[in-house]
Design an enzyme around this catalytic site. Structure first.
Site, mmCIF file in Angstrom:
data_model
loop_
_atom_site.group_PDB
_atom_site.id
_atom_site.type_symbol
_atom_site.label_atom_id
_atom_site.label_comp_id
_atom_site.label_asym_id
_atom_site.label_seq_id
_atom_site.Cartn_x
_atom_site.Cartn_y
_atom_site.Cartn_z
ATOM 1 C CD GLU A 586 48.997 79.874 67.551
ATOM 2 O OE1 GLU A 586 49.804 80.548 68.019
ATOM 3 O OE2 GLU A 586 47.761 80.274 67.259
ATOM 4 N N GLY A 590 55.657 76.747 69.378
ATOM 5 C CA GLY A 590 55.964 77.709 68.130
ATOM 6 C C GLY A 590 54.772 77.477 67.111
ATOM 7 C CB VAL A 592 53.337 74.071 61.671
ATOM 8 C CG1 VAL A 592 53.853 73.233 60.373
ATOM 9 C CG2 VAL A 592 53.689 73.163 62.856
ATOM 10 C CE LYS A 623 57.546 71.074 65.981
ATOM 11 N NZ LYS A 623 57.323 69.499 66.336
ATOM 12 C CG ASP A 727 50.450 62.000 70.697
ATOM 13 O OD1 ASP A 727 49.553 61.528 70.943
ATOM 14 O OD2 ASP A 727 50.807 63.239 70.596
HETATM 15 N N1 ADE Z 1 50.786 70.460 59.795
HETATM 16 C C1 ADE Z 1 51.855 70.148 60.449
HETATM 17 N N2 ADE Z 1 52.792 69.508 59.648
HETATM 18 C C2 ADE Z 1 52.513 69.621 58.524
HETATM 19 C C3 ADE Z 1 52.734 69.363 57.298
HETATM 20 N N3 ADE Z 1 53.843 68.486 57.166
HETATM 21 N N4 ADE Z 1 51.760 69.353 56.075
HETATM 22 C C4 ADE Z 1 50.897 69.894 56.262
HETATM 23 N N5 ADE Z 1 50.396 70.252 57.648
HETATM 24 C C5 ADE Z 1 50.976 69.998 58.391
#
Ligand code: ADE
Length: 873
Positions: A586, A590, A592, A623, A727
């Site tokens: 998070e 928001g 994930v 996300k 980044d």
């Molecule tokens: N964390 C953020 N995005 C991810 C993803 N696509 N797969 C696994 N962990 C994640």
């Protein structure tokens, strides 16, 4: 003043471990920033030898402070200074009364007493327990004394000491820096002594602790854990100051404490918002010492309130391969508190800490407004021995304000400040207009004068002071102008005008050779946007955006407005077919989530970029924008979707579908089973017979090279589209089940990595340790600055992510180092070659960190070079 205020804001954010070698700024006796009212004395001989005349290198009044009458050996006469805020005091310089050659008095010896609260006074002692400091031998030379240990204090008394009856007079200057941690006391169980057959007896007590020791518990003071000195890997070795083995550490033995943890309480000067705490711990596992297994920290909003119910817990990754002492960073989740109670759980027989530092921002105004201690506007390093005369150069203001009692005076103070602020702003605008004209005519001079930074070599006897140059025209410190708080910082073009050399040499390549980026400096943003080439490589980002976790790639400001949902060419997936499995992370935007996507394979059709199912449900990462997101955040989110929908490369995370027809907005990407590269590597060791025999998760050098090749390949693809990532770091590279790496941008979507980012209040969040100098100083992000970050990412990979880049530098020092990169006078600090890294690879890293961007390799070249190291990639 505006700049001072801004710098004050900056200072509340610059929190890292203090480094005594660099914290050596004159505090303002000589230049008057310490006000007369704040200099008092137990007595004075005459009006003309009052305490206000105790300023080093000044000749006012009768030329010094002199206590009344002749000093007897038993006398306690003192000069008292109120520094108005907590200071980390590292150096004291004294002089006698010269009085244009008519003076004859000086203090041959003196001692110090200090107080953080103005009530409890503590006698300073050096590390061997002596209180006496050798003073002057004549009336004119400044004698500069390093304080080992340094003192964290607001009030200081200098007490001349004499063996016989003498008249003494003193002038002084203090050196140090603001104590940003705000920690006023810690308590802990008393440190113990390690006794093991065949080893020297190792006392692990807190020998400089200045609080109380009662029933084996230390309380109410500060000591070795805040002296800025970190311990060696091998704690049993002797170090400087002719000290005993184990001196640097405070250590505890598991069984002797009963509960299996060491409980420490930390009290702060005011309520703060904590981002992290860094604990420097020993890890000599061969002697039963390890970093802590976990820590649980409880918070108290006010010193008198109860501990809050929900502690922050953190589990470390234990390491019994690498015996190096290290900083362990514990995220504190932005909890507000004025006291913390942390329980550090043992992982082995012993736990040893040498330093603890807190990273926080103050979130409540103190009732008494502390003045702001700012760094001097420019300084050079003058190597001085313990008895060197300080040069007569002027220093610039570093301290403003005074405390006001009661709300009326605060109100009046505020009003006066605002009025002065307005006057100064008007003045600055007028002045700026004038100076800019002058600068156009004298570009070289401004270049030298403005680009001044404070970080330099770490000798024990360096005082940071002003250089012997003519007085500057400027009224505001260049530190601010060149760094992030420059009001003009948002407009890199303006700074470029002021630094014409930049545009001619270092910058030139961003616009031409080396990279396939359109030269947007030659066209208006609008023209560039309309050109047929993808247009996201920004040589001229207008405003400095931080990394928000919802910005995947850099986009010129213009495109934000031009985005609408209609632009999104990726399929809308019915959100009810996303079945929540677990939270992956998070952040501000928001959360994930890991979700099962029912029927996604059919929905996407043939050739969908999904891993083989083997009858298992399709897992995806979702996300999701928070419900209360601002319209800006929504825009960014849609923008990220649009950008991601255009990317299609095996080493870039793939957007699969979206849910944007209703709230909350979601983007669905492939799920990467092995998480991010930072976590992955930090939990692994270099492959060896030992790791095989013991089933320890490991990676080989060939694996590391293969990872590097994949990242360079993904970046080569982004660069070919003129996308600038901004980044790139291991935290933003994800691994799938086959260990394929895909570049992503979820750094800030997991608070876990928040200490990798530097937050400017109300403004950008910046991954400064990965950023090229021109990104930090000019707000300029290009493929070439991505190359710089790639070099840092390679460095992370070859250190197996066991250390943060420049871990020994605070955020402030990292920014200062950036200035050294710009000046390129050989004083910049580079990341050092990781032990695992082949030297030819380190040469590639060093090229990535070239000052001039034409000298940095392109991703294509990096890719080719890395492939020759890793032929199977
Ligand atoms: N964390 C953020 N995005 C991810 C993803 N696509 N797969 C696994 N962990 C994640």
């Amino acid at each position: 003043m505006l700049l001072y205020l801004l710098l004050a804001i900056l200072q509340t954010n610059i929190n890292g471990q203090i480094d005594p070698a660099h914290c050596r700024y004159p505090l303002g006796m000589e230049d008057g920033r310490i006000k007369n009212d704040d200099i008092t004395a137990s007595s004075q001989w005459y009006e003309t030898t009052g305490p206000q005349y105790a300023r080093l290198n000044r000749e006012e009044g009768d030329g010094a402070w002199c206590p009344a009458g002749q000093l007897q050996p038993s006398d306690v006469q003192y000069l008292q200074l109120d520094l108005r805020q907590l200071i980390f005091l590292t150096v004291v310089a004294t002089q006698g009364r010269y009085a244009r050659n008519s003076g004859n008095e000086y203090a041959r010896k003196y001692r110090l007493e200090y107080s953080r609260d103005g009530r409890r006074w503590i006698s300073w002692r050096n590390r061997l327990g002596s209180e006496i400091i050798m003073g002057n031998i004549n009336t004119y030379d400044s004698v500069v004394r390093d304080l080992h240990p340094p003192i964290i204090t607001r009030f200081l008394r200098l007490i001349p000491v004499t063996d016989a009856i003498h008249t003494v007079c003193m002038r002084v200057e203090l050196f140090g820096c603001a104590w940003q941690d705000g920690l006023t006391a810690y308590s802990s169980p008393e440190g113990q002594t390690m006794m093991a057959p065949g080893y020297p007896i190792t006392p692990l007590n807190d020998s400089t602790y200045d609080g109380a020791l009662e029933r084996r518990k230390l309380s109410g003071g500060l000591g070795q854990l805040t002296d800025g000195v970190i311990g060696q890997d091998d704690f049993a070795q002797r170090r400087m100051y002719r000290l005993w083995p184990g001196y640097d550490y405070v250590g505890w033995r598991n069984e002797s404490l009963g509960p299996g943890f060491v409980e420490m309480e930390f009290q702060f000067d005011r309520q703060r918002n904590f981002t992290s705490v860094k604990i420097h711990s020993n890890n000599m596992f061969s002697r039963g010492v390890k970093i802590f297994a976990s820590v649980s920290c409880a918070f108290k909003l006010h010193l008198i309130s109860e501990w809050e119910a929900e502690p922050v817990e953190f589990h470390t990754v234990l390491d019994d391969r690498n015996p190096s002492a290290r900083y362990v960073t514990v995220p504190l989740k932005h909890r507000s508190a004025s006291a913390l109670r942390c329980r550090f759980y043992f992982a082995d027989t012993w736990m040893m800490f040498s330093e603890i530092s807190f990273q926080s921002a103050t979130n409540v105004l103190p009732t008494q407004r502390p003045p702001v201690l700012t760094p001097p506007s420019y300084e050079v390093n003058s190597e001085v021995s313990d008895t060197t005369q300080i040069t007569e150069d002027r220093t610039t203001p570093s301290k403003t304000g005074s405390p006001e009692e009661g709300s009326t005076s605060i109100l009046i103070g505020c009003l006066v400040t605002i009025i002065l602020l307005l006057v100064v702003i008007i003045f600055l605008i007028l002045w700026c207009q004038y100076v800019c004209k002058v600068l156009e005519k004298a570009p070289r001079r401004i270049l030298e004068e403005e680009v001044t930074v404070r970080l330099s070599s770490s000798s024990d006897t360096i005082i940071l002071q002003t250089p012997p140059v003519p007085p500057r025209v400027s009224l505001d410190p260049p530190y601010e102008r060149i760094f992030l708080l420059d009001p003009q910082y948002q407009d890199p073009a303006a700074l470029r005008n002021k630094l014409p050399e930049l545009s001619q040499s270092a910058e030139a390549s961003a616009c031409s050779g080396g990279y396939a980026e359109p030269d947007v400096t030659l066209c208006t943003p609008h023209q560039c946007f309309q050109s047929s080439v993808p247009h996201y490589a920004e040589t001229d980002i207008i405003s400095l955006q931080g990394v928000t976790g919802s910005n995947m790639y850099a986009v010129p400001a213009l495109t934000v407005d031009s985005l609408t949902r209609k632009d999104i060419s990726v399929a809308e997936f019915p959100r009810e077919r996303l079945l929540f499995r677990e939270k992956l992370g998070e952040g501000q935007f928001g959360e994930v989530h890991l979700c099962e996507a029912e029927g996604l394979a059919e929905f996407l059709g043939e050739g969908a970029p999904l891993p083989e199912q083997d009858g298992r449900p399709v897992l995806v990462a979702v996300k999701q924008l928070r419900a209360d997101a601002t319209s800006n955040a929504r825009n960014d989110f849609l923008k990220e979707i649009k950008i991601m929908s255009r990317l299609n490369n095996p080493n870039i995370i793939q957007l699969l579908c979206v849910c944007v027809s209703s709230d909350p907005l979601c983007m669905v990407t492939e799920y990467m089973e092995n998480g991010d590269l930072n976590m992955f590597l930090s939990q692994r060791e270099l492959e060896s017979t030992l790791t095989h025999a013991n089933n320890i998760p490991s990676v080989s050098i060939a694996d590391l090279l293969h990872m590097s090749v994949q990242i360079s390949s993904g970046m080569k693809y982004l660069a070919s589209l003129n996308f600038v990532h901004r980044d790139l770091a291991t935290r933003n590279c994800l691994l799938d089940r086959h260990l394929t790496i895909k570049i992503s941008d979820f750094g800030m979507s997991r608070n876990l990595y928040s200490s990798d980012y530097y937050r400017i209040q109300g403004r950008a969040v910046l991954p400064i340790r990965w950023m090229a100098w021109e990104s930090i100083l000019l707000g300029k992000f290009t493929t070439a600055s991505d190359v710089w970050a790639f070099g840092v990412t390679l460095w992370e990979i070859f250190t197996l992510c066991k250390e943060q880049p420049y871990s020994l530098l605070s955020d402030e020092q990292v920014i200062e180092n950036t200035g050294e990169f710009f000046r390129n006078q050989g004083r910049q600090i580079f990341l050092s070659a990781p032990p695992l890294c082949p030297s030819s690879l380190f040469e590639q890293m060093m090229r990535c960190w070239s000052r001039d961007i034409v000298d940095r390799p392109s991703f294509n070249r990096l890719y080719q070079a890395l492939r020759t190291f890793a032929p199977h990639s």
